[in-house]
Design a protein around this motif. Structure first.
Motif, PDB file in Angstrom:
ATOM      1  N   GLU A 857       0.828  -1.206   0.000  1.00 50.74           N
ATOM      2  CA  GLU A 857       0.000   0.000   0.000  1.00 50.74           C
ATOM      3  C   GLU A 857       0.864   1.258   0.000  1.00 50.74           C
ATOM      4  N   VAL A 860       2.178   1.875  -3.570  1.00 43.98           N
ATOM      5  CA  VAL A 860       1.116   2.382  -4.450  1.00 43.98           C
ATOM      6  C   VAL A 860       0.793   3.824  -4.108  1.00 43.98           C
ATOM      7  N   ASN A 870      -3.473   5.075 -12.402  1.00 45.80           N
ATOM      8  CA  ASN A 870      -3.546   3.697 -11.923  1.00 45.80           C
ATOM      9  C   ASN A 870      -2.847   2.744 -12.885  1.00 45.80           C
ATOM     10  N   ILE A 873       0.867   3.140 -12.440  1.00 42.12           N
ATOM     11  CA  ILE A 873       1.341   2.483 -11.219  1.00 42.12           C
ATOM     12  C   ILE A 873       1.418   0.977 -11.430  1.00 42.12           C
ATOM     13  N   ALA A 874       0.383   0.411 -12.099  1.00 44.36           N
ATOM     14  CA  ALA A 874       0.374  -1.029 -12.347  1.00 44.36           C
ATOM     15  C   ALA A 874       1.565  -1.437 -13.201  1.00 44.36           C
ATOM     16  N   VAL A 884      -4.156  -2.257  -8.018  1.00 39.96           N
ATOM     17  CA  VAL A 884      -3.836  -0.878  -7.654  1.00 39.96           C
ATOM     18  C   VAL A 884      -5.065  -0.184  -7.078  1.00 39.96           C
ATOM     19  N   GLU A 885      -6.224  -0.364  -7.719  1.00 42.90           N
ATOM     20  CA  GLU A 885      -7.449   0.285  -7.242  1.00 42.90           C
ATOM     21  C   GLU A 885      -7.812  -0.191  -5.840  1.00 42.90           C
ATOM     22  N   HIS A 887      -5.724  -1.355  -3.534  1.00 41.17           N
ATOM     23  CA  HIS A 887      -4.768  -0.769  -2.583  1.00 41.17           C
ATOM     24  C   HIS A 887      -5.111   0.683  -2.306  1.00 41.17           C
TER      25      HIS A 887
END
Length: 915
Positions: A857, A860, A870, A873-874, A884-885, A887
């Motif tokens: 977490e 992220v 998002n 980040i992924a 990601v969503e 987290h």
């Protein structure tokens, strides 16, 4: 010799005198080592005989008078002028029979009036003619009361020049010839001779000196004992220490060595030189290597060693005290000592001795004032020993260099070319060999001086340049300079210029590396290639460089390739990998103890850290790079760390400190190296931050002109066009700024994320509001991919302002917040104030102890705070968008925020590596 044995000797001599007095001839041979009392006993016999009324004739033979015909006989007859020697051919090796009979008859006539006693000291030095007379006398004087008493040194036949002995085996078998041997004192006799009663050991007058110590130091030699007691008496007020190298004891030792003959002296010097490594074969080898101009060689080393042991000077194969060895060598000339050490080095090397021992002997004459103690025939030994010193120790990665030692052995620049094949304190007379890298360098300097072959000298010179890189970048620069300026005749046939070219490139000397490859013997020599050696560095495959950096340890030969491999990663948008690789390389350099390596690797690591936005770490390591230099200034290297310090301090908001580092003049020499160009660019950026765009523009343009003259105009290395565009924008010259940016985008390097990302940001700054947002979005994504967080923060701030200008305030605020968070994570206060002036509102910085977030977490959240989508980040973490969503949902709930725009800054580095 025990007390009973000494009493027996005294009684025997008294009996001989009595027998002679009643008309019977006798002959006595007193044999013993130097200092054991032979002369003293002979004097006692002469005194007693004279007191009894005998006629005493004395003579003392010396080595210097050995070639004087009839010299000993003349001493005898002159000691009491009783008759004249018969005339004879004195140059004849064997005197005429008539002359010998005449001498014997004269003595017999003298004996008619009373006993005649002939006292001969050190008969081993008697001249041949006198020996023949004396032997004839001993054989034929039998009926007369004549006593012949002679002393001879133990093992007197150990020199090649020794004469036939007076008392041959034939004479010693005669019943009227007596042989007396004197030996060393026992420990008990040593105590008695020193007048120390047993209950008083140690006694007043001999503070702390026990009989055991007296015997251990002197070996029971009466002469040495008296000398040591004399020395102790002079120093009675202080605790006893070892005998002084120039005191009475040392003088007595030298007297014993001299009395052991020329061969004994030669052996003693060899033993003193070999010290703890002495063996009989090694002594033989050293003396063989000395040559015919040295003292006479022993006929048998064992006999000479026995003579030195017999007089107590040696205990086995070692001197009883280090000061004795020092005294033995001190009386020889520096040149003779150099020859001894040279012979010892060659003998020990052939016997497989450790390289440090051999090096100690090769280098000892240098501290003794001998300029070149070796010859051309020692070239291979010098090189082999140096390479052995540099071989990795099983417990250490490399031979260490003294960190705080100054350049005690400077050398002038020498011709460089070619490459060589890869390849315990002993005594007070040897130098310290605890710095193998320094000693190896000194050995190679000697090898370079003595070798007449230019090709081999060039190979050594290149090796010296590699070693210079260990000690100091400036030394390596000086030694490599002659490589591009020296004559081609100094290079070996078929040499490969790529090795020195790689070294030049590692030093940032691009034009010199290009000149070497273009016109000094490589394929196509004399034809200038269209590119530059820098192209090969920037365009190398990053994967191969990473493999090299993981698998090849830091060595002299690997240093330049490893440095160039890190730079390939650094300039190929592998910034995070460059940080890891340069950190690993710096660790090896620190363990090696080589300050030159440590300085260069610390500068590389600092530059890599600056690229990923760790300005604080960059500042720390750049400072360490400058501190690692043995001597401040000189060369061009110091411009590199100074450039990092200027940029890092500017990002941190320490403008006064940055100004302190902008103090080096940009000399012509500085502009021959990448280090100098990096510094020139950093100075321009500093002037830009001070609101001096005109000065900054001049530095950026000068950087560009130099790069173009090198045929190395690569924005992946130094993006001078976008730098100049920033200055032009500050001056309001948007058109010229746009032209420079478009020129940079047209170059091949514009396909690299870092170059294209910085170019698009400047291009957006020169255009209208329409395409600006799209350009900045692409710039942000490209710079994130490159890993440069400082440039990413700049593009994020630009994008935030562009979104506000496009009437999208919510998105603009979130983007500016991401830029603010990113600068906060990096601690880049100066950059934050530059991008977001007046935005110093407090930010919630989460610590590891008070954040209820898991590691996943946290990563992220940190990337979301930077403004990544998002999907971005992924992609960065290698997870799905759904993960990601999930987290982020938990992060918002735990932190009590409404969305990514409200996320606080996380500590720097938490999101740099995915879990």
């Amino acid at each position: 010799m025990t007390e009973a044995e000494r009493a027996s000797v005294a009684g025997a001599l008294k009996t001989v005198l009595t027998t002679c007095a009643v008309g019977r001839s006798r002959a006595v041979l007193i044999e013993g080592a130097a200092g054991c009392g032979k002369s003293h006993l002979l004097d006692a016999v002469a005194e007693r005989a004279a007191a009894a009324g005998a006629l005493v004739l004395t003579a003392a033979a010396t080595e210097q008078e050995r070639r004087v015909p009839l010299g000993v006989l003349r001493q005898l007859v002159c000691s009491a002028p009783v008759f004249a020697l018969a005339r004879t051919g004195t140059d004849d090796a064997v005197p005429a029979e008539e002359a010998m009979r005449a001498f014997c008859a004269e003595l017999c006539d003298l004996a008619l009036d009373g006993p005649v006693v002939l006292c001969l000291d050190d008969v081993q030095h008697t001249d041949p003619q006198s020996l023949h007379h004396l032997r004839h006398l001993v054989r034929h004087v039998r009926p007369a009361p004549v006593l012949v008493v002679a002393t001879v040194a133990a093992h007197a036949d150990h020199t090649a020049q020794a004469q036939e002995p007076l008392f041959t085996p034939e004479l010693l078998r005669l019943p009227y010839v007596r042989r007396v041997r004197l030996g060393l004192l026992t420990p008990e006799e040593t105590a008695q001779a020193a007048a120390i009663p047993p209950p008083q050991w140690p006694a007043p007058g001999h503070p702390g000196r026990t009989p055991g110590e007296l015997h251990s130091v002197t070996g029971g030699n009466p002469l040495l004992l008296r000398a040591l007691l004399q020395e102790d008496a002079v120093n009675a007020a202080v605790p006893p220490a070892g005998p002084a190298p120039d005191g009475p004891f040392a003088d007595a030792v030298l007297a014993c060595v001299h009395r052991s003959g020329p061969g004994g002296q030669a052996v003693a010097r060899a033993v003193a030189t070999l010290a703890d490594r002495t063996t009989e074969p090694l002594v033989d080898r050293v003396l063989d290597l000395l040559g015919t101009d040295r003292p006479p060689r022993p006929r048998g080393t064992g006999s000479a060693l026995a003579a030195l042991r017999a007089c107590g000077v040696l205990d086995g194969l070692r001197f009883r005290h280090p000061s004795v060895a020092a005294a033995v060598l001190a009386e020889t000339s520096p040149r003779a000592r150099a020859d001894l050490h040279r012979g010892a080095a060659r003998a020990l090397s052939a016997a497989g001795a450790p390289a440090g021992v051999v090096a100690g002997h090769l280098l000892a004459p240098l501290s003794d004032g001998v300029r070149v103690p070796v010859g051309p025939e020692d070239f291979a030994l010098l090189v082999r020993t140096a390479e052995a010193l540099l071989a990795p120790h099983p417990d250490l990665p490399h031979a260490t260099w003294p960190t705080h030692r100054t350049e005690a052995h400077p050398t002038r620049p020498v011709p460089l070319a070619g490459a060589l094949p890869a390849a315990v304190p002993q005594s007070a007379v040897l130098p310290d060999t605890s710095h193998p890298a320094e000693d190896a360098e000194r050995l190679l300097v000697l090898a370079h001086h003595v070798r007449p072959d230019e090709g081999e000298r060039a190979g050594v010179a290149l090796r010296l340049a590699q070693l210079g890189a260990r000690r100091c970048p400036q030394v390596a620069e000086q030694r490599l300079t002659a490589l591009v300026t020296g004559p081609r005749s100094a290079r070996p046939a078929g040499w490969d210029p790529s090795v020195p070219a790689a070294m030049l490139l590692a030093q940032g000397r691009v034009p010199e590396a290009a000149a070497l490859l273009d016109g000094t013997g490589g394929p196509g020599a004399g034809e200038r290639s269209p590119g530059s050696p820098l192209d090969a560095l920037l365009d190398a495959r990053a994967g191969e460089c990473e493999t090299l950096l993981r698998t090849v340890p830091l060595t002299d030969a690997a240093f330049a390739p490893l440095v160039n491999a890190v730079r390939t990663l650094l300039y190929s948008d592998r910034h995070e990998r460059a940080v890891v690789a340069s950190g690993r390389l710096l660790g090896q350099a620190e363990r090696s103890g080589a300050p030159g390596w440590r300085a260069v690797c610390a500068d590389l690591h600092a530059e890599a850290l600056l690229r990923v936005g760790d300005a604080s770490g960059a500042r720390e390591h750049a400072t360490a790079a400058l501190d690692a230099l043995p001597t401040p200034g000189g060369g061009t290297f110091h411009y590199g760390p100074a450039a990092v310090l200027v940029e890092a301090c500017g990002a941190l908001g320490h403008l006064d400190e940055a100004a302190g580092h902008v103090r080096y003049p940009v000399t012509r020499q500085a502009l021959t190296s990448l280090y100098g160009l990096r510094y020139l660019r950093a100075r321009g950026l500093h002037q830009l931050s001070l609101g001096q765009p005109h000065l900054a523009l001049a530095d950026f343009r000068k950087t560009g002109r130099v790069l173009q003259s090198w045929r190395a105009d690569r924005p992946a290395l130094l993006p001078w066009r976008t730098d100049a565009a920033q200055a032009l924008l500050r001056m309001g010259r948007l058109g010229r700024a746009r032209t420079l940016v478009e020129e940079q985008l047209a170059l091949p390097d514009a396909t690299r994320p870092w170059v294209r990302g910085t170019s698009l940001r400047l291009l957006a700054a020169t255009g209208g509001p329409g395409p600006r947002t799209a350009l900045l979005r692409e710039s942000v994504e490209l710079l994130r991919r490159s890993g440069d967080r400082l440039e990413t923060a700049r593009s994020l701030a630009g994008l935030g302002h562009a979104l506000h200008a496009d009437d999208r305030p919510s998105q603009g605020a979130a983007t500016l917040r991401a830029a603010w968070n990113l600068t906060q994570q990096m601690g880049a206060v100066g950059l934050r104030e530059e991008l977001l002036p007046g935005s110093g509102r407090p930010a919630t910085v989460l610590s590891a102890g008070d954040v209820p977030l898991t590691d996943a977490e946290r990563r992220v959240a940190a990337l979301a705070a930077e403004g990544l989508t998002n999907r971005g980040i992924a992609a960065r973490l290698g997870v799905t968008v759904s993960t990601v969503e999930q987290h982020l949902t938990r992060v918002y709930r735990k932190l009590g925020v409404h969305g990514r725009a409200d996320l606080p800054a996380l500590p720097a580095g938490t999101a740099s590596v995915p879990g």
